[in-house]
Design an enzyme around this catalytic site. Structure first.
Site, PDB file in Angstrom:
ATOM      1  N   CYS A   1       0.718  -1.134  -0.214  1.00  0.00           N
ATOM      2  CA  CYS A   1      -0.112   0.088   0.063  1.00  0.00           C
ATOM      3  C   CYS A   1       1.041   1.120  -0.057  1.00  0.00           C
ATOM      4  O   CYS A   1       1.401   1.532  -0.892  1.00  0.00           O
ATOM      5  CB  CYS A   1      -1.072  -0.098   1.091  1.00  0.00           C
ATOM      6  SG  CYS A   1      -2.280   1.151   1.060  1.00  0.00           S
TER       7      CYS A   1
ATOM      8  N   GLU B   1      -0.923  -8.747   4.644  1.00  0.00           N
ATOM      9  CA  GLU B   1      -0.662  -8.863   6.025  1.00  0.00           C
ATOM     10  C   GLU B   1      -2.040  -8.909   6.824  1.00  0.00           C
ATOM     11  O   GLU B   1      -2.143  -9.400   7.849  1.00  0.00           O
ATOM     12  CB  GLU B   1       0.310  -8.016   6.521  1.00  0.00           C
ATOM     13  CG  GLU B   1      -0.200  -6.498   6.849  1.00  0.00           C
ATOM     14  CD  GLU B   1      -0.525  -5.766   5.679  1.00  0.00           C
ATOM     15  OE1 GLU B   1      -0.728  -6.186   4.498  1.00  0.00           O
ATOM     16  OE2 GLU B   1      -0.722  -4.601   5.709  1.00  0.00           O
TER      17      GLU B   1
ATOM     18  N   HIS C   1      -3.308  -5.412   0.920  1.00  0.00           N
ATOM     19  CA  HIS C   1      -2.665  -5.897   2.125  1.00  0.00           C
ATOM     20  C   HIS C   1      -2.815  -7.406   2.451  1.00  0.00           C
ATOM     21  O   HIS C   1      -3.749  -7.858   3.194  1.00  0.00           O
ATOM     22  CB  HIS C   1      -3.781  -5.233   3.104  1.00  0.00           C
ATOM     23  CG  HIS C   1      -3.397  -3.746   3.336  1.00  0.00           C
ATOM     24  ND1 HIS C   1      -2.238  -3.141   3.998  1.00  0.00           N
ATOM     25  CD2 HIS C   1      -4.004  -2.819   2.739  1.00  0.00           C
ATOM     26  CE1 HIS C   1      -2.521  -1.883   3.856  1.00  0.00           C
ATOM     27  NE2 HIS C   1      -3.721  -1.792   3.261  1.00  0.00           N
TER      28      HIS C   1
END
Lengths: 80, 240
Positions: B86, B213, B211
């Site tokens: 990002c 994660e 994302h």
């Protein structure tokens, strides 16, 4: 010395913000607006008085930080 | 396995990245503050998401001049794996470690939702992901990938497009405005060629807007993003 630095999107880069402004102007009755591009004006106060040196410094500032050469163009003018 | 997570003022996915690397993957992960000049001796570096320096000037522009950046460049130069997520992707493009730029979403909306991605290029973070579809979240307003025609040709020709936005079956949108069953655009930001993530020429520096994660364990709604972390572990194991 005061400098005005203009950072604008390259012509081929899409400007959705400019398009939104154009549509809003149209909605206000400004029917003759064909295209809007939104850019940035950065005002810089410089201490030195040497115009040539200032121009060189400003170009360097633009290349290093103020503009992203991938998507943006820049130009600047000096006010005495 | 040591993983460094760089923290900038305004990073907000730094904790998510640390959690995925440390608690889910089990790596020895730690933060490195942007004012430090030494990364330590990590095996990989994560550049997390957020709004470094409030996105002032351009997203990622000011972070590009942080004291930690020379160490990050040196790490990339010696072939260390780096994942920019990002805002991290935006920073890596501003640094010139990845080509192109991320600009305002075409439809001017901050998009915060799940998307599907199709894996394409093999690399440090995407072993075994080519042809696979993963479901991960996005949260950005400036995620429209742009580059000039020459760069796009190089990315496509050299197989450096890591992820493209797609539908649940892995089909890329037939048109930029194609929507899913819920009426949401498959390409959420108008990215060129539906690009969601790209590699540098070495296949070790990856930047992506979504994302992984934040989708690293089932509790978070999807564990698909964890495959990138597993891939990294595998990459480091074989590189050892």
């Amino acid at each position: 010395m005061k400098a005005n630095v203009y950072v604008t999107l390259k012509q081929e880069v899409l400007d959705p913000q400019g398009d939104a402004v154009r549509r809003a102007l149209g909605a206000l009755g400004f029917d003759d607006v064909k295209r809007v591009r939104v850019g940035k004006l950065i005002e810089i106060d410089l201490e030195g008085a040497d115009e040539a040196a200032a121009k060189e410094e400003l170009a360097s500032m633009c290349e290093k930080l103020l503009a992203n050469p991938v998507i943006e163009d820049f130009r600047f003018e000096l006010e005495k | 396995m040591q993983i460094a997570v760089i923290q900038f003022p305004g990073s907000n996915a730094d904790w998510d990245a640390l959690h995925a690397a440390r608690d889910v993957l089990g790596a020895d992960a730690r933060y490195v503050f942007h004012k430090e000049t030494d990364l330590g001796s990590p095996d990989a570096v994560l550049v997390p998401g957020g709004f470094s320096y409030g996105d002032y000037l351009r997203p990622g522009a000011i972070a590009g001049y942080s004291p930690i950046v020379p160490a990050l460049r040196a790490f990339a130069k010696k072939g260390g794996p780096i994942l920019g997520i990002c805002n991290g992707f935006q920073i890596l493009t501003e640094l010139g470690l990845l080509p192109g730029a991320l600009t305002r979403n075409q439809h001017l909306r901050f998009e915060c939702r799940m998307v599907h991605l199709r894996g394409e290029a093999e690399g440090a973070f995407t072993h075994g992901l080519a042809g696979q579809v993963i479901r991960v979240p996005i949260a950005h307003a400036d995620g429209r990938y742009q580059c000039d025609a020459e760069t796009l040709k190089a990315l496509e020709g050299e197989g450096r497009v890591a992820f493209r936005y797609c539908d649940a079956q892995g089909n890329v949108p037939a048109s930029p405005d194609e929507v899913d069953a819920e009426g949401l655009r498959l390409n959420p930001n108008g990215s060129l060629a539906h690009i969601a993530g790209i590699y540098d020429a070495s296949g070790r520096v990856l930047g992506m807007m979504p994302h992984p994660e934040r989708a690293s364990e089932a509790l978070l709604g999807s564990a698909d993003g964890f495959t990138l972390f597993q891939s990294l572990a595998q990459h480091l194991e074989t590189a050892r």
